[in-house]
Design an enzyme around this catalytic site. Sequence first.
Site, PDB file in Angstrom:
ATOM      1  N   CYS A 124     -35.488  -2.193   8.594  1.00  0.00           N
ATOM      2  CA  CYS A 124     -34.475  -1.540   9.430  1.00  0.00           C
ATOM      3  C   CYS A 124     -35.140  -0.460  10.279  1.00  0.00           C
ATOM      4  O   CYS A 124     -34.855  -0.303  11.461  1.00  0.00           O
ATOM      5  CB  CYS A 124     -33.392  -0.891   8.570  1.00  0.00           C
ATOM      6  SG  CYS A 124     -32.641  -1.970   7.348  1.00  0.00           S
TER       7      CYS A 124
ATOM      8  N   CYS B 106     -37.029  -0.933  13.888  1.00  0.00           N
ATOM      9  CA  CYS B 106     -36.241  -0.903  15.120  1.00  0.00           C
ATOM     10  C   CYS B 106     -35.453   0.402  15.253  1.00  0.00           C
ATOM     11  O   CYS B 106     -35.495   1.057  16.281  1.00  0.00           O
ATOM     12  CB  CYS B 106     -35.252  -2.074  15.160  1.00  0.00           C
ATOM     13  SG  CYS B 106     -36.021  -3.683  15.386  1.00  0.00           S
TER      14      CYS B 106
ATOM     15  N   CYS C 287       0.849  -1.201   0.000  1.00  0.00           N
ATOM     16  CA  CYS C 287       0.000   0.000   0.000  1.00  0.00           C
ATOM     17  C   CYS C 287       0.879   1.243   0.000  1.00  0.00           C
ATOM     18  O   CYS C 287       0.636   2.214  -0.704  1.00  0.00           O
ATOM     19  CB  CYS C 287      -0.896   0.038   1.232  1.00  0.00           C
ATOM     20  SG  CYS C 287      -1.893  -1.421   1.496  1.00  0.00           S
TER      21      CYS C 287
ATOM     22  N   ARG D 275     -22.544  -7.099   9.799  1.00  0.00           N
ATOM     23  CA  ARG D 275     -23.557  -6.670  10.773  1.00  0.00           C
ATOM     24  C   ARG D 275     -24.937  -6.640  10.124  1.00  0.00           C
ATOM     25  O   ARG D 275     -25.922  -7.041  10.736  1.00  0.00           O
ATOM     26  CB  ARG D 275     -23.185  -5.281  11.305  1.00  0.00           C
ATOM     27  CG  ARG D 275     -24.000  -4.842  12.493  1.00  0.00           C
ATOM     28  CD  ARG D 275     -23.570  -5.617  13.733  1.00  0.00           C
ATOM     29  NE  ARG D 275     -24.508  -5.433  14.842  1.00  0.00           N
ATOM     30  CZ  ARG D 275     -25.633  -6.124  14.975  1.00  0.00           C
ATOM     31  NH1 ARG D 275     -25.985  -7.027  14.088  1.00  0.00           N
ATOM     32  NH2 ARG D 275     -26.420  -5.924  16.026  1.00  0.00           N
TER      33      ARG D 275
ATOM     34  N   CYS E 116     -28.258  -8.643  11.291  1.00  0.00           N
ATOM     35  CA  CYS E 116     -29.515  -7.949  11.584  1.00  0.00           C
ATOM     36  C   CYS E 116     -30.664  -8.553  10.763  1.00  0.00           C
ATOM     37  O   CYS E 116     -31.735  -8.806  11.292  1.00  0.00           O
ATOM     38  CB  CYS E 116     -29.359  -6.470  11.227  1.00  0.00           C
ATOM     39  SG  CYS E 116     -29.817  -5.361  12.559  1.00  0.00           S
TER      40      CYS E 116
ATOM     41  N   CYS F 222       2.488   3.229  -3.249  1.00  0.00           N
ATOM     42  CA  CYS F 222       1.768   4.290  -3.955  1.00  0.00           C
ATOM     43  C   CYS F 222       1.283   5.382  -3.005  1.00  0.00           C
ATOM     44  O   CYS F 222       1.345   6.557  -3.298  1.00  0.00           O
ATOM     45  CB  CYS F 222       0.552   3.728  -4.692  1.00  0.00           C
ATOM     46  SG  CYS F 222       0.950   2.540  -5.976  1.00  0.00           S
ATOM     47  N   HIS F 223       0.735   4.958  -1.850  1.00  0.00           N
ATOM     48  CA  HIS F 223       0.013   5.903  -0.994  1.00  0.00           C
ATOM     49  C   HIS F 223       0.872   6.516   0.116  1.00  0.00           C
ATOM     50  O   HIS F 223       0.362   7.315   0.894  1.00  0.00           O
ATOM     51  CB  HIS F 223      -1.184   5.209  -0.340  1.00  0.00           C
ATOM     52  CG  HIS F 223      -2.208   4.732  -1.320  1.00  0.00           C
ATOM     53  ND1 HIS F 223      -2.970   5.587  -2.067  1.00  0.00           N
ATOM     54  CD2 HIS F 223      -2.594   3.483  -1.682  1.00  0.00           C
ATOM     55  CE1 HIS F 223      -3.794   4.876  -2.837  1.00  0.00           C
ATOM     56  NE2 HIS F 223      -3.586   3.610  -2.632  1.00  0.00           N
TER      57      HIS F 223
END
Lengths: 109, 286
Positions: B202, B205, B102, B243, B247, B105-106
């Site tokens: 969603c 809740c 990584c 997640r 859910c 380049c960064h």
Amino acid sequence: MAEGVKPRVKAPKSASAGEVVTIKTLISHPMESGQRKDSDGNKIPRSIINRFTAEFNGTSVIDVTMEPAISTNPYFEFDAKVPESGEFKFTWYDDDGSVYEDSKPVTVG
Amino acid sequence: MRNIATSRLAFAVAGALTLAAGAAMADEEADLVINGETEMTVRTDAPAHLQDALDTIYSGWVFRNDDTQMMQADDFDNPGMIFVDQAMDAWAAVDGSEGKSCASCHEGPESMAGVSATYPKWVETAGEVRTTWQQINDCRENRMGAKPWKITGGDMVAMQALLAVQSRGMPVNVAIDGPGAETWEKGKEIYYTRYGQLELSCANCHEDNYGNYIRADHLSQGQINGFPTYRLKNAKLNAVQARFEGCIRDTRAEPFKAGSPEFVALEMYVASRGNGLSVEGPSVRN
């Protein structure tokens, strides 16, 4: 040797004489209990840190025996009295014989 | 007579339960300051597109109990930071056929400041809305010649946490107009669609009932400004889309798969609901 083991300590750099300071330590370690099996049903051998000690200028502050039920990345927070300038030395003992060390100097003044 | 006695008893029991819940409840007025210096916005006015539904948006941090809240306030106590350390090593590690990391380049991870605050967003070169994991895998495959990471796997989530830390404290600012608007609308539709045997959207809740308990769970607004999230229940960092899967599974539906276009759209929409909150990742939740 277990992979990715890295000790970390947070302690104040200075204190007044006789002050009680809070020290936090954490070591990243998988703490494999020896009770689990892999996907082929073979037992994964136990690999834990079994002892942790802290010393101040050679005097024992804390000495802990660790057991397999302790979870991954064991964290200890404790208080220690700093009578004079010196160095905290922290040591972790691995099942495989590896020893990991860290130290933190504290200045009284 | 008997009926009255029973209902009195029921009333007394309900009263006791309310008290118990009160004692265990989070300090919803608390403010989050990380390491005693970085002030986080954990509650603020809802973004314009949400004003019909909500007045104020709250970070999930507000709904957690005191111990969990404090754990996130100090990087040493935040177990998610261990994974950020691991990602620092991965950032500098050369991988793949091109002999690049990584960092090739960064340079430093600081160059990624602001990224987590604006993603998912429309990426012109790709011609689609992308999340950070898509960009990370794009880099790995096309620039590094390395194998892509599993979307919700440990390496990927840790790298996302490293990116999030660079933007920590910046306000979430996901664009909802422009070429990404179509994807955003799709995400909004999914958010308000009831799924599963329990027929829950969603919103049922996280919009209608946040702050209330669903059995033992204290419902938050389902904001994702804190992702990746270190959860005490599984002692690891959790990806947003993992997640989402959890859910939707709990509504007894067949979830979309992590990485599906549906979840990319939903992630974009849900992220935009948190516009104005601080990027918190890696946060600590139960």
